[in-house]
Enzyme design. Structure first.
Site, short mmCIF file in Angstrom:
data_model
loop_
_atom_site.label_atom_id
_atom_site.label_comp_id
_atom_site.label_asym_id
_atom_site.label_seq_id
_atom_site.Cartn_x
_atom_site.Cartn_y
_atom_site.Cartn_z
N GLU A 50 0.90 -1.40 -0.17
CA GLU A 50 -0.06 0.04 0.02
C GLU A 50 0.78 1.34 0.03
OE1 GLU A 50 -3.13 -0.04 -1.49
OE2 GLU A 50 -3.62 -1.47 0.40
N HIS A 51 0.45 2.12 -0.77
CA HIS A 51 1.21 3.47 -1.14
C HIS A 51 2.52 3.22 -1.62
CE1 HIS A 51 -1.73 6.42 0.68
NE2 HIS A 51 -2.33 5.43 0.92
N SER A 85 -25.06 5.38 -14.90
CA SER A 85 -25.92 4.87 -13.83
C SER A 85 -25.06 4.18 -12.76
CB SER A 85 -27.01 4.14 -14.23
OG SER A 85 -27.53 3.43 -13.41
N GLY A 142 -17.04 5.08 -3.78
CA GLY A 142 -16.76 5.47 -2.47
C GLY A 142 -16.21 4.39 -1.44
N ALA A 143 -15.98 3.19 -1.82
CA ALA A 143 -15.78 2.07 -1.16
C ALA A 143 -13.88 1.88 -1.14
CB ALA A 143 -16.15 0.71 -1.29
N SER A 147 -13.47 2.23 -8.54
CA SER A 147 -14.64 2.56 -9.29
C SER A 147 -14.24 3.62 -10.24
CB SER A 147 -15.97 3.07 -8.65
OG SER A 147 -15.74 4.19 -7.79
N ASP A 197 -4.23 1.42 -9.70
CA ASP A 197 -5.67 0.89 -9.98
C ASP A 197 -5.96 0.61 -11.43
OD1 ASP A 197 -5.80 1.29 -7.23
OD2 ASP A 197 -6.57 3.61 -7.59
N TYR A 249 -3.96 12.10 1.29
CA TYR A 249 -3.11 11.18 0.35
C TYR A 249 -2.02 11.89 -0.26
CZ TYR A 249 -2.25 8.16 -3.71
OH TYR A 249 -1.66 7.34 -4.48
#
Ligand code: GLA
Length: 441
Positions: A50-51, A85, A142-143, A147, A197, A249
């Protein structure tokens, strides 16, 4: 798709054929005629690392079965029309614009992730015009499950396919598309994220995690033989509001860059090389950093902050390599793990490494939050082999390694602990390592 039965809420993946149907129907409803095709790009969960992407280090994400699906038709007049949507049958938003108006900082909001990709492809020398698109996302928003990267990547792949920009099945070309998506995110959407990502969404393969060397862009597909050994990955979306995520961040990234600069390196990954993979080497690097930072006039608190951030980068890099070795040994059946001999022992040994990663993010990189800490410790108390926050931090999701068949019980315990702590009710996803972006029809 959400399912609950009085217990934990599960965010189930939508079958690709259903999502494709929904995107094609949304297209027909908004834009006259039919789309030229339908593409899908997955969200991701990072198993470990991570990071590290913007530090030039290794990361190990896998693609989720939850994806963003787009029905697309190209145009030659530079006009962009997009309807999006956030869920099957959810409320749709429409955006229209022209390529000539797209550039750094414009448009704002979600259209930046669509228009920005076309802009970045043009900047990379590709001849692309406009498009009509209908997008249906089944990646929870937002999880912290990417996305926005899924949206960028589905647009990039669709346009590349339709305009025949390159060999879309080749990993090397997908790396180019990922770079364009990163540029869209950094420059048009103005989010200073690294490249993990987009690489995950475009370059992952089913049943594997993707080992990405962020310094070179090289990837290795690492087998993830979980199901056959009775193990599974559970994603726990805390649904905590992201607090200060953008600013924090950026400040972590700036601290890493400052530490690298003080050490005389371009990226902290070079400090990892300098440490040479030993604890003594890491201590030597940290002590050199202390001296260099103090000499450069940094205050005592800032010096210790830079040391903690750098320590996370050093130890997290080692943990990625440890997990890759364990998974590779498990897949090859050549495993002698701490907890015994055989593939299951090696997989189970990944658990404590995940938990150590969480502690490092909580204490050294300081990107966790109470909601993430509670879901991780509750998962472990309920029998998970290990758990860690995943993604940017300050909210979003955590990932746990669990024994297959215990998902419901672990989720129920995590839900109860979160509610008991007065936190939002978490939601859960099953993280089956899924294919990267692809054409559906
Ligand atoms: C976010 C960013 C990624 C990466 C992670 C942290 O997801 O988009 O580039 O930096 O945070 O690992």
């Amino acid at each position: 798709m959400t399912t609950t039965s009085g217990g934990p809420t599960w965010l189930e993946a939508v079958p690709p054929s259903r999502a494709a149907e929904a995107a094609a129907a949304l297209f027909a409803e908004h834009w006259e005629g039919a789309a030229d095709g339908v593409w899908s790009a997955p969200g991701r969960v990072n198993l470990i690392g991570e990071h590290l992407d913007y530090n030039g280090g290794p990361v190990l994400p896998l693609a989720l079965p939850h994806s963003t699906v787009a029905a697309v038709r190209t145009r030659t007049d530079g006009v962009l029309r997009v309807v999006s949507s956030a869920d099957l049958g959810g409320e749709a938003s429409v955006w229209q614009g022209h390529l000539s108006e797209v550039g750094p900082g414009a448009p704002e909001g979600w259209p930046a992730y669509v228009a920005g990709v076309l802009w970045a492809l043009r900047e990379a020398g590709h001849d692309v015009g406009g498009l009509d698109a209908a997008v249906v996302s089944t990646v929870p928003l937002g999880a912290g499950l990417s996305s926005s990267a899924a949206l960028e990547c589905v647009v990039a792949l669709a346009v590349a396919d339709l305009a025949a920009l390159g060999e879309t099945s080749a990993d090397a070309f997908r790396a180019e598309l990922a770079a364009a998506c990163v540029r869209a995110e950094n420059e048009v959407a103005r989010a200073s994220t690294g490249g993990m990502d987009q690489a995950a969404s475009l370059r992952c393969t089913a049943e594997h995690a993707l080992l990405l060397d962020s310094a070179t862009g090289a990837v290795t597909q690492v087998p993830l033989p979980l199901a056959e050994h009775g193990r599974a990955l559970l994603v726990m979306d805390t649904r905590a509001p992201h607090r200060h995520s953008g600013g924090e961040y950026g400040s972590r990234r700036a601290a890493s860059e400052r530490a690298a600069q003080l050490l005389g390196h371009g990226l902290l990954a070079q400090a990892v090389d300098e440490a040479g993979g030993t604890a003594a080497g890491a201590e030597a690097v940290l002590s050199r950093l202390r001296t260099a930072a103090a000499q450069a006039g940094e205050g005592a608190e800032r010096v210790e902050e830079l040391v903690r951030r750098t320590r996370h980068v050093l130890t997290e890099t080692a943990r990625v390599h440890q997990v890759v070795s364990l998974l590779t040994a498990a897949a090859e059946g050549s495993c002698v793990g701490l907890s015994g001999v055989g593939a299951v022992a090696c997989i189970d040994d990944v658990g404590p490494v995940l938990s150590a990663s969480h502690a490092s993010m909580r204490d050294d990189y300081e990107i966790s939050c109470p909601e993430l800490d509670v879901v991780c410790s509750a998962a472990e108390a309920a029998g998970a082999l290990g758990a860690r926050m995943t993604g940017g931090g300050f909210g979003g999701s955590a990932v746990a390694l669990v024994r297959a068949g215990t998902e419901q019980a672990v989720a129920a315990a995590v839900r109860a602990a979160a509610l008991e702590a007065g936190h939002p009710e978490p939601a859960f996803l099953r993280a089956l390592a899924s294919p990267g972006a692809r054409r559906l029809r």
